[in-house]
Motif scaffolding. Structure first.
Motif, short mmCIF file in Angstrom:
data_model
loop_
_atom_site.label_atom_id
_atom_site.label_comp_id
_atom_site.label_asym_id
_atom_site.label_seq_id
_atom_site.Cartn_x
_atom_site.Cartn_y
_atom_site.Cartn_z
N THR A 92 -9.44 5.98 -1.67
CA THR A 92 -9.21 7.20 -0.89
C THR A 92 -8.60 8.31 -1.73
OG1 THR A 92 -6.94 6.66 -0.22
CG2 THR A 92 -8.72 5.79 1.15
N PHE A 93 -8.01 7.94 -2.88
CA PHE A 93 -7.36 8.96 -3.70
C PHE A 93 -8.36 9.96 -4.28
CE2 PHE A 93 -3.93 5.55 -4.56
CZ PHE A 93 -3.28 5.90 -3.40
N ASN A 108 0.81 -1.21 0.00
CA ASN A 108 0.00 0.00 0.00
C ASN A 108 0.85 1.27 0.00
OD1 ASN A 108 -2.48 -1.13 -0.28
ND2 ASN A 108 -3.08 -0.95 1.87
N LEU A 139 1.88 2.17 -3.47
CA LEU A 139 0.86 2.81 -4.31
C LEU A 139 1.06 4.33 -4.35
CD1 LEU A 139 -2.50 1.01 -3.42
CD2 LEU A 139 -1.30 0.96 -5.61
N TYR A 140 1.40 4.90 -3.20
CA TYR A 140 1.64 6.35 -3.15
C TYR A 140 2.84 6.73 -4.01
CZ TYR A 140 -1.65 7.22 0.70
OH TYR A 140 -2.77 7.35 1.47
N LEU A 152 -7.20 0.79 -0.85
CA LEU A 152 -6.62 2.11 -0.63
C LEU A 152 -6.91 3.07 -1.79
CD1 LEU A 152 -4.77 3.80 1.23
CD2 LEU A 152 -2.83 2.93 -0.07
N GLU A 153 -7.02 2.52 -2.99
CA GLU A 153 -7.22 3.35 -4.18
C GLU A 153 -8.42 4.29 -4.05
OE1 GLU A 153 -6.65 0.14 -4.07
OE2 GLU A 153 -5.44 -0.58 -5.76
N HIS A 166 -11.47 2.91 3.82
CA HIS A 166 -11.37 2.35 2.47
C HIS A 166 -11.67 0.86 2.40
CE1 HIS A 166 -7.43 0.72 3.61
NE2 HIS A 166 -7.14 1.90 4.11
N ARG A 196 1.95 6.48 -7.78
CA ARG A 196 1.11 7.61 -8.19
C ARG A 196 1.97 8.85 -8.42
NH1 ARG A 196 -4.08 9.01 -7.20
NH2 ARG A 196 -3.62 10.80 -5.89
#
Lengths: 251, 161
Positions: free
Chosen positions: B116-117, A132, A135-136, B113-114, B109, A139
């Protein structure tokens, strides 16, 4: 797990941890030098996350070998590091740093997704933990690649120049490590080819959409992680300087 | 004899080193407590929020110090990565406290997690959702930086994980 499997796994874990550590250190070199304050902060965060991932991997390694993670990092000689030349190269310009981070983030993201199903429980759990956070990173670096590739003629040119250098270097990430077949047959790690294919499926169309051309020549500089670029030794000299100056010091 | 409830109560007084208004229990960091009455020993299992969090060793020390005051001769703090910490575990009480501290609580979420973006984030000062993320990375690994157009204040959000 028998001895040869254990050796294969510790060899693999050390290589993965070293890549995380060296890239984290490279990115930390931007602290105080970022193009804007927000990016200075972002890259410092990403570097700290990668350092956290390195620590998790060194701890898995240490659980097999009995080593101390801090000693591995601060007192190991250049020749016994197992990082790829891909992460060792100097930070370059912003395009070089962001492109390398993007290629690495994509590689890490697809690997962690596969490792979540590892038959070695501690590795599967660490992968689920790291995924997780990654993922940040993905992005962030992919947004930058779009900006750089599709931005101005100069930003595109700089990113293309970086890609010409980094694409062959990145291939070294996927060179199978000694005795890795023990691990792939047992489902501990995915085969390097599976990892690489998943990575290419992510990065090829993405780079194309950023108006970047992927070089055709893609042979890594070396297949051997014991052979380092000339850039690793000075990096380690700086990173290890304080610890080596006073090995008994405590925080 | 120290009862399990007392231990949890004591742990609920151990503050998060970076966000002192909330406790390690409220943050979902303390996962388990095991008591060995014969040996007068207690083991606390904690899980890190972000894996690079530098506050972990402070948490460990603070837990040891607090539980020693209950009279245990042995306090052990173990860490676990499984299941990985989720910001969904932050309690309702802690979410209110985060707001008073100036931190927008993380959106829930449910493991993806996606989502929350794209979640709107309310300003902890004026509750307006007319806000904009300035940086998904902030002064610590667990914080993002926002700006509120309604009250013209910058604020931080505890990041979803």
């Amino acid at each position: 797990m028998n001895e040869s499997h254990q050796t294969a796994l510790s060899t693999w874990l050390l290589a993965m941890a070293d890549d995380q550590l060296i890239l984290a250190h490279r990115n930390s070199e931007w602290i105080g030098h970022g193009p804007i304050l927000e990016e200075d902060i972002a890259l410092a965060n990403i570097a700290q996350d990668e350092l956290g991932h390195a620590r998790l991997l060194y701890e898995l390694y240490a659980a097999l070998t009995g080593d101390d993670p801090d000693k591995l990092v601060f007192f190991r000689e250049t020749a016994v590091y197992r990082s790829t030349q891909f992460v060792e190269y100097p930070k370059g310009d912003w395009a070089f740093t962001m492109l390398r981070q993007y290629l690495f983030d994509a590689a890490e993201m697809v690997l962690l997704t596969q490792l979540v199903d590892s038959t070695y429980q501690p590795l599967a759990q660490a992968a689920a933990k790291m995924r997780n956070e990654e993922l940040y990173h993905y992005r962030h670096s992919s947004a930058w690649l779009k900006r750089l590739g599709l931005g101005t003629a100069e930003s595109n040119q700089r990113t293309q120049t970086a890609l010409d250098t980094l694409w062959p270097l990145a291939q070294q990430l996927f060179v199978p490590l000694p005795a890795a077949e023990f691990l792939t047959t047992d489902g501990v790690i995915p085969p390097a080819t599976v990892w690489q294919e998943a990575w290419e499926q992510v990065v090829r169309p993405f780079l194309h959409n950023c108006d970047l051309a992927i070089p055709t020549a893609a042979a890594p500089p070396t297949a051997d992680r014991a052979i380092h670029s000339p850039y690793l030794a000075p990096l380690l000299a700086e990173m290890q300087e304080v610890a080596r100056f006073d090995p008994e010091a405590t925080w | 004899m120290v009862k399990m409830a007392h231990i949890w109560q004591a742990l609920n007084e151990v503050a998060d080193p970076e966000i002192p208004v909330v406790s390690l229990v409220e943050m979902g960091i303390v996962r388990d407590v095991r008591l060995d009455e014969q040996a007068n020993a207690v083991t606390v299992v904690i899980t890190p929020t972000f894996s690079g969090c530098p506050a972990l060793h402070v948490m460990r020390q603070d837990i040891e110090t607090r539980l020693h005051t209950l009279g245990f001769s042995h306090v052990t703090v173990e860490t676990t990565l499984h299941p990985p910490w989720s910001s969904d575990w932050i309690s309702e009480e802690a979410r209110v406290k985060l707001k008073t501290f100036g931190l927008a609580p993380p959106p829930r979420h449910g493991g993806r997690l996606e989502v929350t973006f794209f979640a709107p984030t309310a300003c902890p000062y004026c509750n307006s959702t007319d806000t904009r993320v300035k940086n998904e990375f902030g002064p610590t690994l667990c914080r993002a930086i926002y700006y509120c157009h309604a009250c013209q204040q910058p604020f931080e959000q505890f990041k979803a994980l």
